[in-house]
Motif scaffolding. Structure first.
Motif, PDB file in Angstrom:
ATOM      1  N   ARG A 256     -26.340   7.482 -17.607  1.00  0.00           N
ATOM      2  CA  ARG A 256     -25.154   8.296 -17.305  1.00  0.00           C
ATOM      3  C   ARG A 256     -25.077   9.475 -18.277  1.00  0.00           C
ATOM      4  NH1 ARG A 256     -19.373   6.238 -18.877  1.00  0.00           N
ATOM      5  NH2 ARG A 256     -20.233   7.095 -20.802  1.00  0.00           N
ATOM      6  N   ASP A 257     -25.347   9.184 -19.580  1.00  0.00           N
ATOM      7  CA  ASP A 257     -25.305  10.257 -20.582  1.00  0.00           C
ATOM      8  C   ASP A 257     -26.335  11.336 -20.268  1.00  0.00           C
ATOM      9  OD1 ASP A 257     -23.315   8.955 -21.838  1.00  0.00           O
ATOM     10  OD2 ASP A 257     -24.531   8.161 -23.485  1.00  0.00           O
ATOM     11  N   ASP A 258     -27.536  10.855 -19.821  1.00  0.00           N
ATOM     12  CA  ASP A 258     -28.587  11.825 -19.478  1.00  0.00           C
ATOM     13  C   ASP A 258     -28.124  12.749 -18.356  1.00  0.00           C
ATOM     14  OD1 ASP A 258     -30.188  10.775 -21.356  1.00  0.00           O
ATOM     15  OD2 ASP A 258     -31.497   9.651 -19.973  1.00  0.00           O
ATOM     16  N   ILE A 259     -27.485  12.158 -17.361  1.00  0.00           N
ATOM     17  CA  ILE A 259     -27.021  12.967 -16.222  1.00  0.00           C
ATOM     18  C   ILE A 259     -25.998  13.998 -16.697  1.00  0.00           C
ATOM     19  CG2 ILE A 259     -25.683  12.889 -14.076  1.00  0.00           C
ATOM     20  CD1 ILE A 259     -27.000  10.113 -13.594  1.00  0.00           C
ATOM     21  N   ILE A 260     -25.059  13.524 -17.540  1.00  0.00           N
ATOM     22  CA  ILE A 260     -24.021  14.442 -18.035  1.00  0.00           C
ATOM     23  C   ILE A 260     -24.660  15.567 -18.846  1.00  0.00           C
ATOM     24  CG2 ILE A 260     -22.014  14.635 -19.550  1.00  0.00           C
ATOM     25  CD1 ILE A 260     -21.271  11.782 -18.691  1.00  0.00           C
ATOM     26  N   MET A 261     -25.659  15.180 -19.695  1.00  0.00           N
ATOM     27  CA  MET A 261     -26.308  16.204 -20.520  1.00  0.00           C
ATOM     28  C   MET A 261     -27.038  17.225 -19.653  1.00  0.00           C
ATOM     29  SD  MET A 261     -27.574  14.777 -24.111  1.00  0.00           S
ATOM     30  CE  MET A 261     -28.220  13.175 -23.940  1.00  0.00           C
ATOM     31  N   ASN A 262     -27.692  16.704 -18.601  1.00  0.00           N
ATOM     32  CA  ASN A 262     -28.374  17.620 -17.686  1.00  0.00           C
ATOM     33  C   ASN A 262     -27.411  18.585 -17.032  1.00  0.00           C
ATOM     34  OD1 ASN A 262     -31.087  17.227 -17.809  1.00  0.00           O
ATOM     35  ND2 ASN A 262     -31.016  15.376 -16.517  1.00  0.00           N
ATOM     36  N   MET A 263     -26.279  18.034 -16.591  1.00  0.00           N
ATOM     37  CA  MET A 263     -25.292  18.869 -15.920  1.00  0.00           C
ATOM     38  C   MET A 263     -24.785  19.963 -16.850  1.00  0.00           C
ATOM     39  SD  MET A 263     -23.218  15.984 -13.796  1.00  0.00           S
ATOM     40  CE  MET A 263     -21.667  16.782 -14.112  1.00  0.00           C
ATOM     41  N   ASN A 264     -24.672  19.637 -18.153  1.00  0.00           N
ATOM     42  CA  ASN A 264     -24.156  20.618 -19.108  1.00  0.00           C
ATOM     43  C   ASN A 264     -25.272  21.436 -19.768  1.00  0.00           C
ATOM     44  OD1 ASN A 264     -21.132  20.108 -19.415  1.00  0.00           O
ATOM     45  ND2 ASN A 264     -21.997  18.061 -19.488  1.00  0.00           N
ATOM     46  N   ASN A 265     -26.511  21.175 -19.270  1.00  0.00           N
ATOM     47  CA  ASN A 265     -27.663  21.871 -19.841  1.00  0.00           C
ATOM     48  C   ASN A 265     -27.778  21.624 -21.352  1.00  0.00           C
ATOM     49  OD1 ASN A 265     -29.937  23.327 -19.681  1.00  0.00           O
ATOM     50  ND2 ASN A 265     -28.934  25.353 -19.703  1.00  0.00           N
ATOM     51  N   ILE A 266     -27.625  20.351 -21.745  1.00  0.00           N
ATOM     52  CA  ILE A 266     -27.702  19.959 -23.160  1.00  0.00           C
ATOM     53  C   ILE A 266     -29.035  19.269 -23.401  1.00  0.00           C
ATOM     54  CG2 ILE A 266     -26.701  18.395 -24.890  1.00  0.00           C
ATOM     55  CD1 ILE A 266     -24.795  20.605 -24.348  1.00  0.00           C
ATOM     56  N   ARG A 267     -29.749  19.714 -24.429  1.00  0.00           N
ATOM     57  CA  ARG A 267     -31.017  19.034 -24.748  1.00  0.00           C
ATOM     58  C   ARG A 267     -30.771  18.005 -25.857  1.00  0.00           C
ATOM     59  NH1 ARG A 267     -34.995  23.724 -26.180  1.00  0.00           N
ATOM     60  NH2 ARG A 267     -35.855  22.018 -27.440  1.00  0.00           N
ATOM     61  N   ARG A 289     -21.436  26.191 -26.948  1.00  0.00           N
ATOM     62  CA  ARG A 289     -21.648  25.255 -25.846  1.00  0.00           C
ATOM     63  C   ARG A 289     -21.835  23.830 -26.388  1.00  0.00           C
ATOM     64  NH1 ARG A 289     -26.273  24.247 -22.961  1.00  0.00           N
ATOM     65  NH2 ARG A 289     -27.407  25.901 -24.003  1.00  0.00           N
ATOM     66  N   TYR A 290     -22.625  23.734 -27.474  1.00  0.00           N
ATOM     67  CA  TYR A 290     -22.883  22.405 -28.058  1.00  0.00           C
ATOM     68  C   TYR A 290     -21.628  21.855 -28.747  1.00  0.00           C
ATOM     69  CZ  TYR A 290     -27.759  22.071 -26.777  1.00  0.00           C
ATOM     70  OH  TYR A 290     -28.901  21.928 -26.049  1.00  0.00           O
ATOM     71  N   ILE A 291     -20.897  22.747 -29.451  1.00  0.00           N
ATOM     72  CA  ILE A 291     -19.652  22.282 -30.102  1.00  0.00           C
ATOM     73  C   ILE A 291     -18.673  21.778 -29.046  1.00  0.00           C
ATOM     74  CG2 ILE A 291     -17.591  23.029 -31.369  1.00  0.00           C
ATOM     75  CD1 ILE A 291     -19.401  24.772 -33.061  1.00  0.00           C
ATOM     76  N   ASP A 292     -18.533  22.527 -27.954  1.00  0.00           N
ATOM     77  CA  ASP A 292     -17.618  22.104 -26.878  1.00  0.00           C
ATOM     78  C   ASP A 292     -18.020  20.737 -26.332  1.00  0.00           C
ATOM     79  OD1 ASP A 292     -16.232  24.387 -27.184  1.00  0.00           O
ATOM     80  OD2 ASP A 292     -17.076  25.421 -25.426  1.00  0.00           O
ATOM     81  N   TYR A 293     -19.336  20.571 -26.153  1.00  0.00           N
ATOM     82  CA  TYR A 293     -19.842  19.312 -25.598  1.00  0.00           C
ATOM     83  C   TYR A 293     -19.565  18.141 -26.555  1.00  0.00           C
ATOM     84  CZ  TYR A 293     -22.991  15.760 -23.766  1.00  0.00           C
ATOM     85  OH  TYR A 293     -23.503  14.588 -23.288  1.00  0.00           O
ATOM     86  N   ILE A 294     -19.829  18.404 -27.854  1.00  0.00           N
ATOM     87  CA  ILE A 294     -19.621  17.352 -28.864  1.00  0.00           C
ATOM     88  C   ILE A 294     -18.151  16.956 -28.947  1.00  0.00           C
ATOM     89  CG2 ILE A 294     -19.632  16.951 -31.373  1.00  0.00           C
ATOM     90  CD1 ILE A 294     -22.347  18.580 -31.339  1.00  0.00           C
ATOM     91  N   VAL A 295     -17.264  17.938 -28.909  1.00  0.00           N
ATOM     92  CA  VAL A 295     -15.826  17.651 -28.991  1.00  0.00           C
ATOM     93  C   VAL A 295     -15.377  16.911 -27.731  1.00  0.00           C
ATOM     94  CG1 VAL A 295     -13.530  18.688 -29.006  1.00  0.00           C
ATOM     95  CG2 VAL A 295     -15.310  19.556 -30.552  1.00  0.00           C
ATOM     96  N   ALA A 296     -15.830  17.394 -26.558  1.00  0.00           N
ATOM     97  CA  ALA A 296     -15.398  16.786 -25.299  1.00  0.00           C
ATOM     98  C   ALA A 296     -15.832  15.325 -25.192  1.00  0.00           C
ATOM     99  CB  ALA A 296     -15.944  17.582 -24.104  1.00  0.00           C
ATOM    100  N   ASN A 297     -16.991  15.003 -25.791  1.00  0.00           N
ATOM    101  CA  ASN A 297     -17.496  13.636 -25.669  1.00  0.00           C
ATOM    102  C   ASN A 297     -17.248  12.796 -26.924  1.00  0.00           C
ATOM    103  OD1 ASN A 297     -19.013  13.439 -22.970  1.00  0.00           O
ATOM    104  ND2 ASN A 297     -19.639  15.400 -23.813  1.00  0.00           N
ATOM    105  N   ASN A 298     -16.475  13.407 -27.846  1.00  0.00           N
ATOM    106  CA  ASN A 298     -16.048  12.621 -29.023  1.00  0.00           C
ATOM    107  C   ASN A 298     -17.253  12.043 -29.774  1.00  0.00           C
ATOM    108  OD1 ASN A 298     -13.915  11.939 -30.498  1.00  0.00           O
ATOM    109  ND2 ASN A 298     -13.173  10.282 -29.156  1.00  0.00           N
ATOM    110  N   LEU A 299     -18.249  12.875 -30.014  1.00  0.00           N
ATOM    111  CA  LEU A 299     -19.502  12.354 -30.576  1.00  0.00           C
ATOM    112  C   LEU A 299     -19.527  12.349 -32.102  1.00  0.00           C
ATOM    113  CD1 LEU A 299     -22.135  13.984 -28.174  1.00  0.00           C
ATOM    114  CD2 LEU A 299     -21.132  11.706 -28.077  1.00  0.00           C
ATOM    115  N   LEU A 300     -18.547  13.020 -32.701  1.00  0.00           N
ATOM    116  CA  LEU A 300     -18.599  13.083 -34.180  1.00  0.00           C
ATOM    117  C   LEU A 300     -17.887  11.900 -34.812  1.00  0.00           C
ATOM    118  CD1 LEU A 300     -18.129  16.666 -35.585  1.00  0.00           C
ATOM    119  CD2 LEU A 300     -19.993  15.088 -35.976  1.00  0.00           C
TER     120      LEU A 300
END
Ligand SMILES: [Zn+2]
Length: 300
Positions: A256-267, A289-300
């Motif tokens: 699921r994470d892979d799909i989300i990353m693909n959709m957001n063009n995140i490597r 783009r990466y900061i937005d992704y990290i914040v949105a997915n609560n990765l920190l």
């Protein structure tokens, strides 16, 4: 009562029957004669006792006058008496070389139903009850066994086994102490073994349950106090299948994470570098783009 003293040694009524529950008549005769001669003595009060060994009830020793003796005044159901004899025989079969005691008084004054004194030092106690004790009493007993390096085998009457597919609060105590729950069906001479498996998949709590009946004659106890039968193997299979279930869930999450990353063009490699930068406080090196992704997915 099951024990008394004869010629300075403890004897036990559980030795009076063979594995087919038939009386060993020479022994009955010897002990009856001894009683007649006043040689059977109560270990608690020192009074003379006699042997009752009828065809229907379990054999027992009894006082001629039991009023003064706490041991002589104990009344036990036939289920309890037969159950104790069956468990005693189980230990005799399992440890032909060791001393087996019935109604064994331990150093702290408590009694265990049956007790194996092992030459290697790891003694085993069977603790058989038809009724629950209180949590406090159970824990006092359990802690004593653990601190004295005695392995307990707790056995309950079969009527205390719940019919539904989960274990009761008391069974949970037993399972925490010895890894499973054991019930004795005295009338069919079977043991019911039970175990519950509580685990989590993600945030979801799950419970599995396994139980199986065994003929008493198919079971032995090993020197670690484990019941020798295929129950542990069956439980290991369930443990493996639980691990498999958790792995599948993890895989599903990663997919699921892979799909989300693909959709957001995140490597993934850039993402992990970005996370390291943020942890070091180097936010200026990370793209928005990466900061937005990290914040949105609560990765920190
Ligand atoms: Zn007595």
């Amino acid at each position: 009562m099951e024990n008394c003293i004869y010629n300075g040694k403890e004897i036990c009524t559980y030795d009076l029957k063979d594995k087919n529950h038939l009386y060993i008549s020479e022994l009955v005769e010897e002990w009856k004669l001894a009683a007649g001669e006043g040689k059977l003595i109560c270990s608690e009060c020192g009074q003379r006792v006699y042997l009752a060994a009828g065809p229907i009830m379990e054999p027992y020793f009894a006082h001629y006058d039991k009023l003064a003796c706490p041991y002589g005044n104990l009344t036990e159901s036939e289920e309890l008496k037969k159950g104790k004899r069956l468990l005693y025989s189980l230990l005799k079969r399992s440890f032909p070389e060791c001393e087996i005691h019935a109604r064994y008084k331990m150093k702290n004054g408590m009694y265990s139903t049956c007790y194996v004194t092992s030459p290697a030092g790891n003694d085993i106690a069977i603790d058989y009850h038809l009724q629950h004790s209180s949590i406090g009493k159970f824990q006092e007993r359990d802690q004593y066994y653990k601190s004295s390096r005695i392995t307990p085998i707790y056995v309950m009457g079969i009527n205390k086994s719940g019919k539904d597919n989960q274990i009761s609060w008391y069974e949970n105590l037993l399972q925490k102490s010895m890894g499973l729950c054991v019930f004795l069906d005295v009338w069919n001479e079977k043991m019911l073994l039970k175990r519950s498996f509580d685990y989590k998949v993600g945030s979801l709590r799950k419970v599995r349950f396994y139980q199986k009946f065994y003929s008493l004659e198919d079971i032995l106890v090993d020197s670690n106090g484990a019941l020798l039968c295929d129950f542990l193997e069956e439980c290991e299979k369930i443990d493996l299948s639980i691990t498999e279930e958790k792995n599948q869930y993890e895989q599903m999450l990663r997919a699921r994470d892979d799909i989300i990353m693909n959709m957001n063009n995140i490597r993934p490699d850039v993402l992990s570098t970005a996370l390291e930068c943020l942890k070091r406080g180097e936010e200026h090196l990370v793209s928005k783009r990466y900061i937005d992704y990290i914040v949105a997915n609560n990765l920190l």
